[in-house]
Design a protein around this motif. Structure first.
Motif, PDB file in Angstrom:
ATOM      1  N   GLU A 161       0.835  -1.210   0.000  1.00 22.51           N
ATOM      2  CA  GLU A 161       0.000   0.000   0.000  1.00 22.51           C
ATOM      3  C   GLU A 161       0.866   1.256   0.000  1.00 22.51           C
ATOM      4  OE1 GLU A 161      -3.238   2.029   3.027  1.00 22.51           O
ATOM      5  OE2 GLU A 161      -3.091  -0.162   2.960  1.00 22.51           O
ATOM      6  N   LYS A 162       1.935   1.246   0.791  1.00 23.34           N
ATOM      7  CA  LYS A 162       2.833   2.398   0.851  1.00 23.34           C
ATOM      8  C   LYS A 162       3.520   2.629  -0.495  1.00 23.34           C
ATOM      9  CE  LYS A 162       2.697   3.665   5.286  1.00 23.34           C
ATOM     10  NZ  LYS A 162       2.486   5.060   5.756  1.00 23.34           N
ATOM     11  N   ALA A 196       7.327   2.695   5.770  1.00 24.28           N
ATOM     12  CA  ALA A 196       6.536   1.528   6.160  1.00 24.28           C
ATOM     13  C   ALA A 196       7.031   0.995   7.491  1.00 24.28           C
ATOM     14  CB  ALA A 196       6.646   0.442   5.085  1.00 24.28           C
ATOM     15  N   ASN A 197       6.188   0.209   8.138  1.00 27.16           N
ATOM     16  CA  ASN A 197       6.515  -0.354   9.448  1.00 27.16           C
ATOM     17  C   ASN A 197       7.276  -1.658   9.269  1.00 27.16           C
ATOM     18  OD1 ASN A 197       6.557  -1.461  12.022  1.00 27.16           O
ATOM     19  ND2 ASN A 197       4.556  -0.626  12.560  1.00 27.16           N
ATOM     20  N   ASN A 203      17.550  -6.167  13.694  1.00 27.34           N
ATOM     21  CA  ASN A 203      18.543  -5.289  13.070  1.00 27.34           C
ATOM     22  C   ASN A 203      17.894  -4.316  12.089  1.00 27.34           C
ATOM     23  OD1 ASN A 203      20.981  -6.019  14.302  1.00 27.34           O
ATOM     24  ND2 ASN A 203      21.282  -7.751  12.932  1.00 27.34           N
ATOM     25  N   ILE A 204      16.986  -4.821  11.265  1.00 26.40           N
ATOM     26  CA  ILE A 204      16.326  -3.959  10.273  1.00 26.40           C
ATOM     27  C   ILE A 204      15.534  -2.862  10.981  1.00 26.40           C
ATOM     28  CG2 ILE A 204      14.557  -3.878   8.461  1.00 26.40           C
ATOM     29  CD1 ILE A 204      15.471  -6.769   7.728  1.00 26.40           C
ATOM     30  N   THR A 205      14.800  -3.237  12.033  1.00 22.68           N
ATOM     31  CA  THR A 205      14.011  -2.254  12.785  1.00 22.68           C
ATOM     32  C   THR A 205      14.912  -1.195  13.404  1.00 22.68           C
ATOM     33  OG1 THR A 205      12.372  -3.977  13.282  1.00 22.68           O
ATOM     34  CG2 THR A 205      12.314  -1.975  14.623  1.00 22.68           C
ATOM     35  N   LYS A 206      16.052  -1.621  13.959  1.00 23.23           N
ATOM     36  CA  LYS A 206      16.987  -0.664  14.567  1.00 23.23           C
ATOM     37  C   LYS A 206      17.600   0.256  13.513  1.00 23.23           C
ATOM     38  CE  LYS A 206      18.585  -3.064  18.739  1.00 23.23           C
ATOM     39  NZ  LYS A 206      19.793  -3.622  19.400  1.00 23.23           N
ATOM     40  N   ILE A 207      17.933  -0.300  12.357  1.00 27.13           N
ATOM     41  CA  ILE A 207      18.526   0.531  11.292  1.00 27.13           C
ATOM     42  C   ILE A 207      17.541   1.598  10.843  1.00 27.13           C
ATOM     43  CG2 ILE A 207      19.406   0.536   8.918  1.00 27.13           C
ATOM     44  CD1 ILE A 207      20.429  -2.351   9.474  1.00 27.13           C
ATOM     45  N   CYS A 228      19.960  -6.803   5.458  1.00 25.59           N
ATOM     46  CA  CYS A 228      19.309  -5.926   6.435  1.00 25.59           C
ATOM     47  C   CYS A 228      19.375  -4.464   5.999  1.00 25.59           C
ATOM     48  CB  CYS A 228      19.945  -6.102   7.811  1.00 25.59           C
ATOM     49  SG  CYS A 228      19.655  -7.715   8.561  1.00 25.59           S
ATOM     50  N   VAL A 229      20.519  -4.053   5.442  1.00 26.89           N
ATOM     51  CA  VAL A 229      20.670  -2.671   4.989  1.00 26.89           C
ATOM     52  C   VAL A 229      19.660  -2.351   3.890  1.00 26.89           C
ATOM     53  CG1 VAL A 229      22.215  -1.066   3.793  1.00 26.89           C
ATOM     54  CG2 VAL A 229      23.104  -2.518   5.619  1.00 26.89           C
ATOM     55  N   ARG A 230      19.555  -3.228   2.902  1.00 22.10           N
ATOM     56  CA  ARG A 230      18.675  -2.926   1.769  1.00 22.10           C
ATOM     57  C   ARG A 230      17.195  -3.023   2.136  1.00 22.10           C
ATOM     58  NH1 ARG A 230      21.507  -4.543  -3.957  1.00 22.10           N
ATOM     59  NH2 ARG A 230      23.355  -3.261  -3.646  1.00 22.10           N
ATOM     60  N   PHE A 231      16.857  -3.958   3.015  1.00 26.80           N
ATOM     61  CA  PHE A 231      15.452  -4.019   3.442  1.00 26.80           C
ATOM     62  C   PHE A 231      15.113  -2.800   4.291  1.00 26.80           C
ATOM     63  CE2 PHE A 231      13.202  -8.204   2.799  1.00 26.80           C
ATOM     64  CZ  PHE A 231      11.985  -7.613   2.520  1.00 26.80           C
ATOM     65  N   ALA A 232      16.051  -2.362   5.149  1.00 25.13           N
ATOM     66  CA  ALA A 232      15.820  -1.166   5.962  1.00 25.13           C
ATOM     67  C   ALA A 232      15.641   0.054   5.068  1.00 25.13           C
ATOM     68  CB  ALA A 232      16.986  -0.952   6.926  1.00 25.13           C
ATOM     69  N   ALA A 233      16.431   0.155   4.011  1.00 23.79           N
ATOM     70  CA  ALA A 233      16.303   1.276   3.076  1.00 23.79           C
ATOM     71  C   ALA A 233      14.923   1.273   2.437  1.00 23.79           C
ATOM     72  CB  ALA A 233      17.384   1.185   2.004  1.00 23.79           C
ATOM     73  N   LEU A 234      14.436   0.099   2.074  1.00 26.79           N
ATOM     74  CA  LEU A 234      13.112  -0.026   1.459  1.00 26.79           C
ATOM     75  C   LEU A 234      12.031   0.497   2.399  1.00 26.79           C
ATOM     76  CD1 LEU A 234      11.890  -1.335  -1.181  1.00 26.79           C
ATOM     77  CD2 LEU A 234      11.440  -3.340   0.223  1.00 26.79           C
ATOM     78  N   PHE A 235      12.106   0.103   3.663  1.00 23.81           N
ATOM     79  CA  PHE A 235      11.096   0.539   4.627  1.00 23.81           C
ATOM     80  C   PHE A 235      11.236   2.027   4.944  1.00 23.81           C
ATOM     81  CE2 PHE A 235      10.475  -3.931   5.116  1.00 23.81           C
ATOM     82  CZ  PHE A 235       9.139  -4.055   5.496  1.00 23.81           C
TER      83      PHE A 235
END
Length: 416
Positions: A246-247, A279-280, A296-300, A267-274
């Motif tokens: 949706e985002k 997005a949450n 890790n992703i949430t913290k990044i 983790c870096v690339r998924f964090a960048a996506l969010f």
């Protein structure tokens, strides 16, 4: 088509052994695609008309270790001793086969063995993966291409073999794999293949979240991670990450095109996506990822948010040391990588200076510890130990030259 290419000698050896016993033998699948694209294959899959017991007998009699790893599907694993590799090199050799009905939308209930390589190729997913090749005594490679895989490589197209609706109804994961190969190869998905994915996208619910997670990771770690958005365009993403979908549909950000310049770290690339799509990251739990990766992703994502809000302070070592204190080195480095590439906020040089100078930023860097506080108070006020050490750390973050035992004991005594 005949071509010259330096093949893995152990793969060639397996072909030659099978052929010397009167059987057909071919390299198949992704290795052939890689050869045609002048890339070194990572894996060599081999197909033959020899049956699994015959494969085991042939190679076992020559002293090679063999393991029947997929009796139902006719796969034998062969270990070839290799210099430089303590455990040798494994190859999978599979009998030509045709697949019977796919009951669960992922695997055939049973298979029939065949004597015809064409039967084996026509059950495969995409034309670029549905080719085989043989090798003559002079090392010349002859490619068998029934479905136009070479043409699709030339035109940079991912196309399903035969009827795409049949291919995706057999194995729903192939729909995400189409996006993955598009990202890996830098190809576009052919229109009828794309249309079939859009129409059958709901079948992706038949696939385990773990399998989807593996494919999503490969897309993001490719040289074309922006292709991840195709999962949304093809109606797939809404079935396993609906909030992110949706985002993405609400925000067509161009920043996704910069993700390819980030570290090739999941983790870096998924964090960048969010971060890009606000997005949450809790939605990662739906993919059943490892808790450590989700953490890790949430913290990044949190660290990137703090860095963006406080970008004016990034030239301050004190601010950066607090980031290091609160998030640790891995998360801090990852967040600064994202801030640099996506938002042109560059503080990695100052971070490296902090590290090279061994400036303290974590409790273990302090020249005193909890035992020292306990001794100062004769065991009283133990509940204040954590608070006192935290204040000592803040003190040396602001004054790194004060990280000396005498200085800190004096400071702690004033706090007490």
């Amino acid at each position: 088509m005949n071509i010259n290419f330096a093949l893995n000698p152990n793969a060639v050896k397996i072909l030659q052994i099978l052929e010397s016993q009167g059987f057909q033998a071919y390299i198949v699948g992704g290795a052939v695609r890689d050869i045609l694209m002048r890339q070194t294959p990572h894996d060599y899959d081999i197909c033959t008309d020899a049956l699994p017991p015959q494969i085991k007998d042939i190679f076992g009699s020559l002293g090679f270790k063999t393991v029947l790893v997929g009796e139902k599907y006719g796969t034998v694993q062969i270990l070839i001793p290799t210099s430089g590799r303590e455990n040798g090199e494994f190859f999978e050799v599979t009998t030509f086969r045709t697949d019977n009905e796919y009951i669960d939308g992922r695997h055939p209930e049973s298979v029939n063995f065949s004597k015809n390589i064409a039967d084996d190729l026509k059950r495969r997913d995409f034309t670029v993966n549905a080719m085989s090749c043989s090798v003559d005594s002079g090392g010349i490679i002859t490619v068998i291409d029934i479905f136009g895989g070479q043409s699709d490589i030339k035109n940079k197209v991912v196309r399903a073999v035969g009827d795409p609706c049949e291919r995706f109804s057999e194995d729903a994961l192939r729909m995400i794999r189409a996006v993955r190969f598009s990202a890996k190869l830098g190809f576009e998905i052919e229109e009828s293949t794309k249309s079939a994915i859009c129409n059958l996208a709901g079948k992706i619910s038949l696939v385990s979240k773990e399998r989807i997670s593996i494919e999503a990771e490969k897309i993001l770690l490719s040289d074309n991670p922006e292709k991840f958005l195709d999962l949304s365009d093809l109606n797939l993403l809404k079935y396993f990450m609906p909030l992110l979908d949706e985002k993405i549909k609400q925000n067509q950000s161009g920043k996704i095109n910069r993700v390819k310049f980030l570290e090739k770290d999941f983790c870096v690339r998924f964090a960048a996506l969010f971060d890009i799509y606000s997005a949450n990251a809790d939605e990662l739990k739906k993919l059943r990822m490892k808790n450590s990766d989700i953490k890790n992703i949430t913290k990044i994502v949190s660290a990137v948010s703090i860095i963006k809000i406080n970008s004016d302070f990034l030239k301050s070592k004190i601010f950066l040391k607090r980031i290091l204190r609160d998030f640790g080195k891995y998360v801090s480095d990852s967040a600064l990588n994202i801030a640099d590439i996506l938002y042109n906020i560059n503080a990695l040089g100052i971070m490296r200076e902090i590290e090279s100078n061994d400036e303290p930023y974590k409790l273990s860097d302090l020249k005193i510890n909890g035992d020292d506080i306990i001794n100062m108070t004769n065991g009283e006020n133990n509940k204040n130990i954590g608070f006192i050490l935290a204040q000592c750390l803040e003190y040396v973050i602001e004054n790194p030259d004060k990280n000396a035992r005498g200085e800190l004991l004096e400071f702690a005594e004033r706090l007490l």
